[in-house]
Write an enzyme that holds these catalytic residues in place. Sequence first.
Site, PDB file in Angstrom:
ATOM      1  N   TYR A  32     -40.882  -3.532  -1.457  1.00 38.35           N
ATOM      2  CA  TYR A  32     -39.627  -3.872  -2.467  1.00 38.35           C
ATOM      3  C   TYR A  32     -40.590  -5.132  -2.958  1.00 38.35           C
ATOM      4  O   TYR A  32     -41.035  -5.870  -2.267  1.00 38.35           O
ATOM      5  CB  TYR A  32     -38.621  -3.804  -1.770  1.00 38.35           C
ATOM      6  CG  TYR A  32     -38.204  -5.163  -0.607  1.00 38.35           C
ATOM      7  CD1 TYR A  32     -37.776  -6.484  -1.553  1.00 38.35           C
ATOM      8  CD2 TYR A  32     -38.634  -5.032   0.588  1.00 38.35           C
ATOM      9  CE1 TYR A  32     -37.353  -6.818  -0.918  1.00 38.35           C
ATOM     10  CE2 TYR A  32     -38.166  -6.509   1.058  1.00 38.35           C
ATOM     11  CZ  TYR A  32     -37.767  -6.939   0.668  1.00 38.35           C
ATOM     12  OH  TYR A  32     -36.576  -7.908   1.458  1.00 38.35           O
ATOM     13  N   LYS A 144     -44.277  -7.006   2.560  1.00 37.99           N
ATOM     14  CA  LYS A 144     -42.524  -7.238   2.313  1.00 37.99           C
ATOM     15  C   LYS A 144     -42.231  -6.146   2.609  1.00 37.99           C
ATOM     16  O   LYS A 144     -41.760  -4.994   1.260  1.00 37.99           O
ATOM     17  CB  LYS A 144     -42.511  -7.772   0.681  1.00 37.99           C
ATOM     18  CG  LYS A 144     -41.392  -7.982   0.353  1.00 37.99           C
ATOM     19  CD  LYS A 144     -41.015  -8.775  -0.979  1.00 37.99           C
ATOM     20  CE  LYS A 144     -39.498  -9.205  -0.638  1.00 37.99           C
ATOM     21  NZ  LYS A 144     -38.586 -10.447  -0.526  1.00 37.99           N
ATOM     22  N   GLU A 176     -41.082 -18.911   9.562  1.00 39.84           N
ATOM     23  CA  GLU A 176     -40.400 -18.766   8.449  1.00 39.84           C
ATOM     24  C   GLU A 176     -38.562 -18.827   8.418  1.00 39.84           C
ATOM     25  O   GLU A 176     -38.382 -18.284   9.278  1.00 39.84           O
ATOM     26  CB  GLU A 176     -40.535 -17.785   7.231  1.00 39.84           C
ATOM     27  CG  GLU A 176     -40.760 -16.900   8.019  1.00 39.84           C
ATOM     28  CD  GLU A 176     -41.861 -15.664   6.794  1.00 39.84           C
ATOM     29  OE1 GLU A 176     -41.711 -16.023   5.867  1.00 39.84           O
ATOM     30  OE2 GLU A 176     -41.438 -14.578   7.184  1.00 39.84           O
ATOM     31  N   LEU A 200     -44.060 -14.403   5.461  1.00 41.84           N
ATOM     32  CA  LEU A 200     -44.290 -13.323   4.058  1.00 41.84           C
ATOM     33  C   LEU A 200     -44.726 -15.126   2.746  1.00 41.84           C
ATOM     34  O   LEU A 200     -43.790 -15.833   2.896  1.00 41.84           O
ATOM     35  CB  LEU A 200     -43.138 -13.086   3.046  1.00 41.84           C
ATOM     36  CG  LEU A 200     -43.155 -12.322   2.346  1.00 41.84           C
ATOM     37  CD1 LEU A 200     -43.426 -11.119   2.152  1.00 41.84           C
ATOM     38  CD2 LEU A 200     -41.059 -12.092   1.821  1.00 41.84           C
TER      39      LEU A 200
END
Length: 275
Positions: A32, A144, A176, A200
């Site tokens: 997505y 993702k 992250e 990501l």
Amino acid sequence: MKISYYNGEFLEDDQVAVDYNDRAVYFGDGVYEVVRIYDNEIFTFEEHLERLVNSAKEIRIKIDKDEIRHIMIQMKEKNKLPNAALYIQVSRGIEGRTHLFPKEGVKPVVLSFINKIERPVDAMREGVKVVTRDDYRWLKCHIKSLNLLSNTLLKQEAKDSGATEAILHRDGRVTEGTSTNVFAIKDGVLHTHEANNLILNGITRQYVIKLAQALDIPVKEEAFTVDFLKEADEVFITSTTQEITPVISVDEVNIGDGIAGEVTKKLQDAFEKGI
């Protein structure tokens, strides 16, 4: 009435019915993107499209970039929301539940919806508190993916602790946030984890690095420790919806003076001019 898109049709939002055999439902088998619309323009549109295509390729789903682009443009134009977050996902398709890929000929299914969203002005001005947590997610975080259970559990832990975000680490080295990338500033140098399989590669992350380079702010893409994070002069998190949000404390340890720092503000100003 909002317009959404599912499996080849633009429909009024309350008319969308997701097929329970959609592999997004059974397995989270898909990818997505979320893009930001500012003043009727999709921000960093091509970068998001390219990442969606690459994420799909990583999990062996073939998608037509031009078709996705058309759907997203139509979603923007049909809904006429000047400031919004536009979501789009692609699943592997619709077929009865089996762990193997669907039989040949089953086509990917696209879902898209849009929501009005305001900029996080208060958080960007006042900053947020974060906590640190072990990063126990899978080892393909550069995709993702729809599989966000670990992120959701960790984000809720942060909220339960009175924080906005959980900053994740593997063996003491920061990766992250659950839905953000992390930057630390020390002695004028901007530090962030390198773009590899452990994070990501956020589109806002990439944009901020370009802004820093244009402002002659040195950038070091390399993992750093939780201790380094807590001792930084400034810390901020980035994402499509959070933009550049200062972090004022980590595990209740104040960062700098406990307010947004000067380098962070400089980057925020540059971001403002770019949108």
